[in-house]
Design a protein around this motif. Structure first.
Motif, short mmCIF file in Angstrom:
data_model
loop_
_atom_site.label_atom_id
_atom_site.label_comp_id
_atom_site.label_asym_id
_atom_site.label_seq_id
_atom_site.Cartn_x
_atom_site.Cartn_y
_atom_site.Cartn_z
N ALA A 1 6.15 -4.22 -11.53
CA ALA A 1 6.45 -5.58 -11.96
C ALA A 1 5.15 -6.36 -12.17
CB ALA A 1 7.31 -6.28 -10.90
N GLN A 2 5.19 -7.36 -13.02
CA GLN A 2 3.98 -8.15 -13.29
C GLN A 2 3.41 -8.77 -12.02
OE1 GLN A 2 4.48 -10.93 -16.53
NE2 GLN A 2 4.54 -9.30 -18.05
N GLU A 3 4.25 -9.07 -11.06
CA GLU A 3 3.76 -9.64 -9.80
C GLU A 3 2.89 -8.65 -9.03
OE1 GLU A 3 7.48 -9.41 -10.16
OE2 GLU A 3 7.09 -11.07 -11.53
N GLN A 4 2.97 -7.37 -9.37
CA GLN A 4 2.20 -6.33 -8.69
C GLN A 4 0.91 -5.98 -9.41
OE1 GLN A 4 5.71 -3.67 -8.81
NE2 GLN A 4 5.28 -3.32 -6.64
N TYR A 5 0.65 -6.56 -10.56
CA TYR A 5 -0.51 -6.18 -11.37
C TYR A 5 -1.85 -6.42 -10.65
CZ TYR A 5 2.36 -5.67 -15.65
OH TYR A 5 3.26 -5.27 -16.59
N GLY A 6 -1.90 -7.29 -9.67
CA GLY A 6 -3.14 -7.56 -8.95
C GLY A 6 -3.45 -6.51 -7.89
N GLN A 7 -2.47 -5.68 -7.53
CA GLN A 7 -2.69 -4.63 -6.53
C GLN A 7 -3.47 -3.48 -7.16
OE1 GLN A 7 0.89 -3.39 -4.56
NE2 GLN A 7 1.69 -5.47 -4.50
N SER A 8 -4.17 -2.74 -6.34
CA SER A 8 -4.91 -1.59 -6.86
C SER A 8 -3.92 -0.50 -7.27
CB SER A 8 -5.88 -1.04 -5.82
OG SER A 8 -5.17 -0.39 -4.77
N ILE A 9 -4.35 0.33 -8.21
CA ILE A 9 -3.54 1.46 -8.65
C ILE A 9 -3.27 2.37 -7.45
CG2 ILE A 9 -3.44 3.47 -10.19
CD1 ILE A 9 -3.26 0.70 -11.62
N GLY A 10 -4.27 2.54 -6.60
CA GLY A 10 -4.11 3.36 -5.40
C GLY A 10 -3.02 2.85 -4.48
N SER A 11 -2.93 1.54 -4.31
CA SER A 11 -1.88 1.01 -3.44
C SER A 11 -0.51 1.10 -4.09
CB SER A 11 -2.20 -0.44 -3.02
OG SER A 11 -2.14 -1.32 -4.11
N PRO B 1 9.77 7.04 -27.33
CA PRO B 1 8.80 6.52 -28.30
C PRO B 1 7.38 6.70 -27.76
CG PRO B 1 10.54 4.92 -27.88
CD PRO B 1 10.73 6.04 -26.90
N PRO B 2 6.41 6.91 -28.65
CA PRO B 2 5.03 7.12 -28.20
C PRO B 2 4.54 5.97 -27.32
CG PRO B 2 5.22 7.55 -30.55
CD PRO B 2 6.53 6.97 -30.11
N ILE B 3 3.94 6.35 -26.20
CA ILE B 3 3.30 5.39 -25.29
C ILE B 3 1.83 5.75 -25.31
CG2 ILE B 3 3.15 4.55 -22.92
CD1 ILE B 3 6.13 5.43 -22.62
N THR B 4 1.03 4.94 -26.01
CA THR B 4 -0.36 5.31 -26.23
C THR B 4 -1.24 5.07 -25.00
OG1 THR B 4 -0.85 3.17 -27.22
CG2 THR B 4 -0.24 4.95 -28.72
N LEU B 5 -0.83 4.19 -24.12
CA LEU B 5 -1.64 3.89 -22.94
C LEU B 5 -1.14 4.72 -21.76
CD1 LEU B 5 -1.94 0.00 -23.28
CD2 LEU B 5 -3.46 1.77 -24.17
N LYS B 6 -1.84 5.84 -21.52
CA LYS B 6 -1.50 6.74 -20.43
C LYS B 6 -2.78 7.07 -19.68
CE LYS B 6 0.81 9.84 -23.18
NZ LYS B 6 1.01 9.11 -24.37
N ALA B 7 -2.63 7.24 -18.36
CA ALA B 7 -3.79 7.58 -17.54
C ALA B 7 -3.36 8.47 -16.39
CB ALA B 7 -4.44 6.30 -16.99
N MET B 8 -4.33 9.17 -15.85
CA MET B 8 -4.18 9.92 -14.61
C MET B 8 -4.90 9.14 -13.52
SD MET B 8 -2.54 12.75 -15.14
CE MET B 8 -2.89 13.41 -13.52
N LEU B 9 -4.42 9.23 -12.31
CA LEU B 9 -5.11 8.61 -11.18
C LEU B 9 -6.43 9.34 -10.96
CD1 LEU B 9 -4.93 6.63 -8.73
CD2 LEU B 9 -4.04 8.59 -7.44
N THR B 10 -7.50 8.58 -10.85
CA THR B 10 -8.82 9.15 -10.55
C THR B 10 -9.42 8.39 -9.38
OG1 THR B 10 -10.04 7.64 -12.00
CG2 THR B 10 -9.19 9.68 -13.01
N ASP B 11 -10.50 8.92 -8.83
CA ASP B 11 -11.19 8.20 -7.76
C ASP B 11 -11.67 6.84 -8.22
OD1 ASP B 11 -10.79 10.32 -6.02
OD2 ASP B 11 -12.78 11.21 -6.38
N THR B 12 -12.06 6.76 -9.48
CA THR B 12 -12.57 5.50 -10.03
C THR B 12 -11.45 4.50 -10.25
OG1 THR B 12 -14.39 6.63 -11.13
CG2 THR B 12 -13.83 4.44 -11.95
N ASP C 1 -7.28 -2.76 -10.52
CA ASP C 1 -5.94 -3.32 -10.61
C ASP C 1 -5.38 -2.96 -11.99
OD1 ASP C 1 -7.01 -5.17 -12.48
OD2 ASP C 1 -7.16 -6.76 -11.00
N SER C 2 -4.12 -3.31 -12.22
CA SER C 2 -3.46 -2.95 -13.48
C SER C 2 -4.11 -3.60 -14.68
CB SER C 2 -1.98 -3.33 -13.42
OG SER C 2 -1.33 -2.62 -12.39
N PHE C 3 -4.64 -4.82 -14.51
CA PHE C 3 -5.30 -5.52 -15.61
C PHE C 3 -6.55 -4.75 -16.06
CE2 PHE C 3 -3.32 -8.96 -13.10
CZ PHE C 3 -2.42 -9.42 -14.04
N THR C 4 -7.34 -4.30 -15.09
CA THR C 4 -8.57 -3.57 -15.39
C THR C 4 -8.24 -2.24 -16.06
OG1 THR C 4 -9.64 -4.61 -13.49
CG2 THR C 4 -10.70 -2.64 -14.39
#
Length: 129
Positions: free
Chosen positions: A34-44, A89-100, A105-108
């Motif tokens: 949820a957008q309210e969670q965008y400030g949390q780190s991806i790790g959390s 449908p194509p989702i162009t923004l995809k990532a794997m979790l990395t140490d970095t 946060d989700s914005f970054t």
């Protein structure tokens, strides 16, 4: 080994349904963010670190985005093939979790993925800051 988790952003109802079915097929935990969670780190968000109560301090985005966490090697390609077969449908923004990016946060992460996408479309080399 941790259960694979799929962080999902801004999926419309039908796309979310299809992605959830694919995730269930591979025993991947489907986790809408949820957008309210965008400030949390991806790790959390994926359970790697404790949940942080951080205020949302970025510009909300509406692009669909997926983050695959704890996916063992071959599961990535199998899962992406399943999404294609399910006519997601194509989702162009995809990532794997990395140490970095676990500390981002989700914005970054969104900003970095957009930068990478734009560089690829322009034919330039992708560069991480």
């Amino acid at each position: 080994m941790k259960q694979p988790v799929l962080l999902c952003y801004n999926l419309d109802t039908e796309t979310a349904r299809k992605v959830r079915l694919c995730a269930m097929r591979f025993q991947v935990r489907f986790c809408p963010v949820a957008q309210e969670q965008y400030g949390q780190s991806i790790g959390s968000l994926c359970g790697l670190s404790p949940v942080e109560e951080k205020p949302v301090s970025g510009i909300a985005f509406s692009d669909p985005m997926l983050v695959m966490t704890f996916f063992p090697g071959q599961l990535i390609s199998l899962f992406l093939q399943a999404l294609r077969k399910a006519a997601v449908p194509p989702i162009t923004l995809k990532a794997m979790l990395t140490d970095t990016n676990a500390a981002w946060d989700s914005f970054t992460l969104h900003q970095e993925l957009c930068r990478e996408r734009d560089a690829m479309q322009a034919g330039a080399s992708a560069v991480h800051s």
